[in-house]
Design a protein around this motif. Structure first.
Motif, short mmCIF file in Angstrom:
data_model
loop_
_atom_site.label_atom_id
_atom_site.label_comp_id
_atom_site.label_asym_id
_atom_site.label_seq_id
_atom_site.Cartn_x
_atom_site.Cartn_y
_atom_site.Cartn_z
N ARG A 144 -1.35 11.05 6.29
CA ARG A 144 -2.70 10.52 6.43
C ARG A 144 -2.68 9.11 7.01
O ARG A 144 -1.65 8.45 7.05
N SER A 166 -0.59 8.41 -6.41
CA SER A 166 -0.77 8.64 -4.98
C SER A 166 -0.65 10.12 -4.66
O SER A 166 0.21 10.81 -5.20
N ARG A 184 -3.31 5.15 6.95
CA ARG A 184 -3.19 4.15 5.90
C ARG A 184 -4.56 3.66 5.45
O ARG A 184 -5.40 3.28 6.26
N PRO A 185 -4.81 3.64 4.13
CA PRO A 185 -6.08 3.13 3.62
C PRO A 185 -6.12 1.60 3.67
O PRO A 185 -5.09 0.95 3.83
N ASN A 241 -2.20 -1.21 -3.47
CA ASN A 241 -1.85 -0.78 -4.81
C ASN A 241 -1.25 -1.91 -5.65
O ASN A 241 -1.22 -1.81 -6.88
N THR A 294 0.85 -1.18 0.00
CA THR A 294 0.00 0.00 0.00
C THR A 294 0.88 1.23 0.00
O THR A 294 1.86 1.30 0.74
N TRP A 353 0.60 5.53 0.28
CA TRP A 353 -0.33 6.59 0.65
C TRP A 353 0.44 7.81 1.15
O TRP A 353 1.63 7.71 1.46
N ILE A 361 5.60 10.04 0.95
CA ILE A 361 4.64 8.94 0.93
C ILE A 361 5.10 7.89 1.93
O ILE A 361 6.24 7.90 2.37
#
Length: 89
Positions: free
Chosen positions: A39, A61, A41-42, A46, A33, A35, A69
């Motif tokens: 923020r 991203s 982590r979703p 990916n 992943t 991101w 990132i």
């Protein structure tokens, strides 16, 4: 990973990157992943991969205000290559 100010990417404000992200030599199957560093982590990944395989994927991203990132692989370890091919203002 700070991508701002490196390899032709501006250090000033920009909103995101387009990158070819490659996982190589993973010890276990899993996902990667990408991101923005500022923020949470979703849940979506990916890139998905199997042990011992090299797998690339084109990733778009957003980035944090300082041009950074984060990367996350939940199981095992792997080498990750990030080739930024563009940025988004």
């Amino acid at each position: 990973v700070v991508v701002g100010g490196r390899g032709g990417v501006p250090s000033g404000p920009f909103s995101g990157i387009v990158a070819n992200v490659t996982v190589t030599e993973p010890t276990k199957g899993g996902s990667l992943t990408v991101w923005p560093a500022d923020r949470v982590r979703p849940y979506a990944s990916n890139l998905n991969f199997r042990p011992g395989r090299t797998v690339p994927n084109l990733v778009l991203s957003a980035v944090s205000p300082d041009g950074a990132i984060k990367l996350f692989i939940p199981y095992g370890s792997a080498h990750v290559v990030i080739d930024v091919v563009g940025y988004v203002d």
